[in-house]
Design an enzyme around this catalytic site. Structure first.
Site, PDB file in Angstrom:
ATOM      1  N   CYS A  18      18.234 -19.360  34.417  1.00 48.48           N
ATOM      2  CA  CYS A  18      18.083 -17.972  34.868  1.00 48.48           C
ATOM      3  C   CYS A  18      19.142 -17.693  35.572  1.00 48.48           C
ATOM      4  O   CYS A  18      19.149 -18.282  36.840  1.00 48.48           O
ATOM      5  CB  CYS A  18      16.705 -17.661  35.552  1.00 48.48           C
ATOM      6  SG  CYS A  18      16.174 -16.260  35.983  1.00 48.48           S
ATOM      7  N   CYS A  67      18.315  -8.875  34.311  1.00 45.48           N
ATOM      8  CA  CYS A  67      18.249 -10.226  33.734  1.00 45.48           C
ATOM      9  C   CYS A  67      19.770 -10.794  33.863  1.00 45.48           C
ATOM     10  O   CYS A  67      20.627 -10.153  33.254  1.00 45.48           O
ATOM     11  CB  CYS A  67      17.755 -10.167  32.401  1.00 45.48           C
ATOM     12  SG  CYS A  67      18.003 -11.781  31.446  1.00 45.48           S
TER      13      CYS A  67
END
EC number: 5.1.1.7
Length: 273
Positions: free
Chosen positions: A76, A215
Site C-alpha cells: 500500500c 490510493c
C-alpha cells in the site's frame, strides 16, 4: 482477560490507516474479524486498512498491510507513507538519515523534506502485468481503457474526458471482480488529464470495496501509463485525488510517491480474549 492496545490513526491524502506495532501486540493475534471490526467506520475506529509494524528488533522495520475487510494486501503506497510518519514520530527513524521499510514486495526507501512531505520508493513487478481486451470489459460511453499495471498490487487504469463520471463506483465494483483478473480481482482507477503534467485520479479499491479518497499505488500506476502513452515533458507528475495532491517522480532510475501525511489521533483499544 482484557488488554489495552495503543494505536495511531494516520491519514495520507485521505487514505486512512490504523497503525499498530509489535511492542504492544503480536501480528499473530490479529484475526481478519478483529481487523474488519476495528476498521468499521460505525462500530470501530474506522479506516481503509490496518498496518502492523515490527519495530522492536535490530532489523529494518517491516509492515504487514491488511485491507478493511480483514484480507491481507501485499503493498500500500499511502500506507507506506503513513508507516514512515509513525516511525519518525516514535523515534525509530530520523528524517536526516536514509531510512527503509520492508513490505511483502521488497525494501522501500523513504525521505522527508523540509515541509514534512513524505516520499516513498515504489517497486514494479512487470512480470505480472498483462494485456487487457478492452472489448471484454464492456466499458460505458466516455470511458476508455488505458492499461494495466502491477505496482505491488494490480491496477486497471481507465481514462475519461468527462469532468465527472457519476457511476464510477458502480463501474469499479463490476470491474474489480471481472474474470479477466482471476480470483484476486483488481483495483480500478479512472484518470482525466488536467494538463500535460497533471492528472486527476479516482480509485476503487478492492478490500475496501469502495472508492477511497486516495490510493498511492493507484496514482503511481496511472502516472506510469501516462508516461508511456502520452509522453509528458516532466519526470514529475502532479496527481489530484479526492484527498489531496500527490507527486509521482522518476529520479535516478527510481520511482517515488510523495505527499502529505498526518496523525489524526492516537488512542487505546480494548482487546478481549
Amino acid at each position: 482477560m482484557k488488554k489495552i492496545i495503543p494505536f495511531a490513526k494516520i491519514e495520507a491524502t485521505g487514505n486512512d490507516f490504523i497503525i499498530l506495532d509489535d511492542r504492544e501486540i503480536a501480528a499473530a493475534l490479529l484475526s481478519p474479524e478483529m481487523i474488519k471490526n476495528w476498521c468499521d467506520r460505525h462500530f470501530g475506529i474506522g479506516a481503509d486498512g490496518l498496518i502492523h509494524v515490527s519495530v522492536s528488533g535490530p532489523t529494518t522495520p517491516r509492515m504487514l498491510f491488511f485491507n478493511a475487510d480483514g484480507s491481507r494486501g501485499a503493498m500500500c503506497g499511502n500506507g507506506l507513507r503513513a508507516v514512515a510518519l509513525h516511525l519518525l514520530t516514535i523515534g525509530v527513524c530520523h528524517k536526516k538519515h536514509d531510512n527503509f521499510i520492508e513490505a511483502d514486495d521488497g525494501l522501500h526507501r523513504f525521505t522527508v523534506d523540509e515541509q514534512g512531505r513524505i516520499s516513498v520508493e515504489l517497486l514494479l513487478n512487470e512480470q505480472n502485468e498483462k494485456k487487457i481486451d478492452a472489448a471484454a470489459l464492456d466499458l460505458p460511453a466516455g470511458i476508455e481503457l488505458l492499461g494495466f499495471k502491477q505496482v505491488g498490487v494490480p491496477h486497471l487504469v481507465l481514462k475519461t474526458e468527462l469532468d465527472e463520471f457519476a457511476d464510477f463506483e458502480k463501474l469499479g465494483r463490476r470491474l474489480r471482480s471481472h474474470p479477466l483478473f482471476g480470483a484476486q480481482g483488481t483495483n480500478v482507477n479512472l484518470i482525466r488529464m488536467v494538463d500535460e503534467n497533471t492528472i486527476k485520479v479516482r480509485t476503487y479499491e478492492r478490500g475496501v470495496e469502495g472508492e477511497t479518497f486516495s490510493c498511492g499505488t493507484g496514482v503511481t500506476a496511472c502516472a506510469l501509463l501516462c508516461w508511456e502513452c502520452f509522453s509528458p515533458s516532466q519526470k514529475t507528475l502532479t496527481v489530484q485525488t479526492r484527498g489531496g495532491i500527490l507527486k509521482v517522480e522518476q529520479k535516478s532510475g527510481r520511482l517515488w510517491l510523495g505527499g502529505p501525511a498526518h496523525i489524526v489521533f492516537i488512542g487505546q483499544k480494548i482487546l478481549e480474549n
